[in-house]
Design a protein around this motif. Structure first.
Motif, PDB file in Angstrom:
ATOM      1  N   GLU A  41     -36.176 106.555  24.797  1.00 48.73           N
ATOM      2  CA  GLU A  41     -35.691 107.069  26.070  1.00 48.73           C
ATOM      3  C   GLU A  41     -36.208 106.234  27.237  1.00 48.73           C
ATOM      4  N   GLU A  42     -37.496 105.856  27.172  1.00 47.87           N
ATOM      5  CA  GLU A  42     -38.061 105.012  28.233  1.00 47.87           C
ATOM      6  C   GLU A  42     -37.333 103.665  28.294  1.00 47.87           C
ATOM      7  N   SER A  43     -37.048 103.103  27.148  1.00 47.67           N
ATOM      8  CA  SER A  43     -36.353 101.823  27.103  1.00 47.67           C
ATOM      9  C   SER A  43     -34.927 101.945  27.617  1.00 47.67           C
ATOM     10  N   SER A  44     -34.286 103.078  27.353  1.00 48.41           N
ATOM     11  CA  SER A  44     -32.935 103.312  27.857  1.00 48.41           C
ATOM     12  C   SER A  44     -32.923 103.335  29.388  1.00 48.41           C
ATOM     13  N   LEU A  45     -33.920 103.983  29.984  1.00 43.88           N
ATOM     14  CA  LEU A  45     -34.028 103.994  31.445  1.00 43.88           C
ATOM     15  C   LEU A  45     -34.257 102.587  31.985  1.00 43.88           C
ATOM     16  N   SER A  46     -35.089 101.814  31.275  1.00 40.07           N
ATOM     17  CA  SER A  46     -35.359 100.445  31.690  1.00 40.07           C
ATOM     18  C   SER A  46     -34.086  99.601  31.662  1.00 40.07           C
ATOM     19  N   ASN A  48     -31.020 100.660  32.090  1.00 36.71           N
ATOM     20  CA  ASN A  48     -30.177 101.066  33.216  1.00 36.71           C
ATOM     21  C   ASN A  48     -30.675 100.478  34.531  1.00 36.71           C
ATOM     22  N   VAL A  49     -32.004 100.453  34.706  1.00 34.67           N
ATOM     23  CA  VAL A  49     -32.584  99.892  35.935  1.00 34.67           C
ATOM     24  C   VAL A  49     -32.276  98.400  36.041  1.00 34.67           C
ATOM     25  N   SER A  52     -28.650  97.778  36.826  1.00 32.33           N
ATOM     26  CA  SER A  52     -28.348  98.030  38.236  1.00 32.33           C
ATOM     27  C   SER A  52     -28.806  96.869  39.117  1.00 32.33           C
ATOM     28  N   TYR A 126     -32.577  91.869  31.693  1.00 35.26           N
ATOM     29  CA  TYR A 126     -31.661  92.881  31.168  1.00 35.26           C
ATOM     30  C   TYR A 126     -31.423  92.683  29.671  1.00 35.26           C
ATOM     31  N   TYR A 133     -34.462  98.085  23.582  1.00 33.82           N
ATOM     32  CA  TYR A 133     -33.844  99.392  23.346  1.00 33.82           C
ATOM     33  C   TYR A 133     -33.237  99.456  21.951  1.00 33.82           C
TER      34      TYR A 133
END
Length: 205
Positions: A41-46, A48-49, A52, A126, A133
């Motif tokens: 989950e932490e990697s998924s947020l990373s 997305n960041v 962006s 990215y 991820y």
């Protein structure tokens, strides 16, 4: 690895040791599942960041590029007008405007190069985050599969402990062999899951 030893003839089966082993294996696999899910989950947020940031930088680069092209077109129009005019006063004004536009175009080019360098770094970050991820996702999937198998093994063990019937020797041997295969499969899945987890951390170094 042998999890369950078949008792010898005229020997009462020892249920305590297998129960403890299955219990600790279940706790370990459950902890591993929670841990890998957390990092997934932490990697998924990373991801997305970084996605962006990457998109914003390339959008900014595109905006600067568009402005630079517009200034170049305007400068070319002034150059053409200056060449067609014979009035020295107006020609001097146009020359000044052309020089100013040239300075603006040069400034935009420098900004474009700087933004492009940052955008390419963002692309690299990215891609790295996406690979991490993927590693954590595989690790979590394997840990989850191990957890499901371990839950099934616990269910079988509880059923055997509560069962009052006594299977014949061939059935007894088959049950122990099946549980040993199941236990070994869980250990292998856990080790491979840990391997992918470690590789995901290694990518961040």
């Amino acid at each position: 690895m042998v999890f369950f030893n078949k008792p010898k003839e005229n020997e009462a089966p020892n249920k305590t040791a297998p129960n403890k082993l299955v219990f600790f294996l279940f706790l370990f696999v459950a902890f591993l599942t929670v841990l890998t899910n957390f990092f997934k989950e932490e990697s998924s947020l990373s991801v997305n960041v970084h996605l962006s940031v990457k998109n914003n930088l390339w959008s900014h680069y595109g905006f600067k590029s568009l402005k630079s092209k517009m200034y170049e077109l305007e400068r070319n129009n002034f150059v053409f007008s200056a060449q067609a005019l014979k009035d020295e006063t107006r020609e001097t004004v146009l020359t000044t405007l052309i020089d100013n536009l040239g300075s603006e175009i040069g400034r935009y080019k420098k900004e474009q190069n700087s933004i492009q360098a940052d955008a390419e770094k963002a692309d690299t970050k990215y891609e790295l985050a996406r690979k991490r991820y993927l590693m954590f996702l595989i690790s979590f999937s394997l840990a989850l599969l191990g957890f499901l198998l371990c839950s099934y093994l616990v269910t079988i063990q509880l059923f055997n402990n509560l069962s009052t019937s006594h299977p014949n020797s061939s059935e007894h041997s088959s049950i122990f062999e099946f549980k040993n295969i199941l236990g070994n499969s869980i250990v292998i899945l856990s080790l491979v899951s840990i391997g992918f987890l470690i590789y995901g951390f290694w990518l961040a170094i």
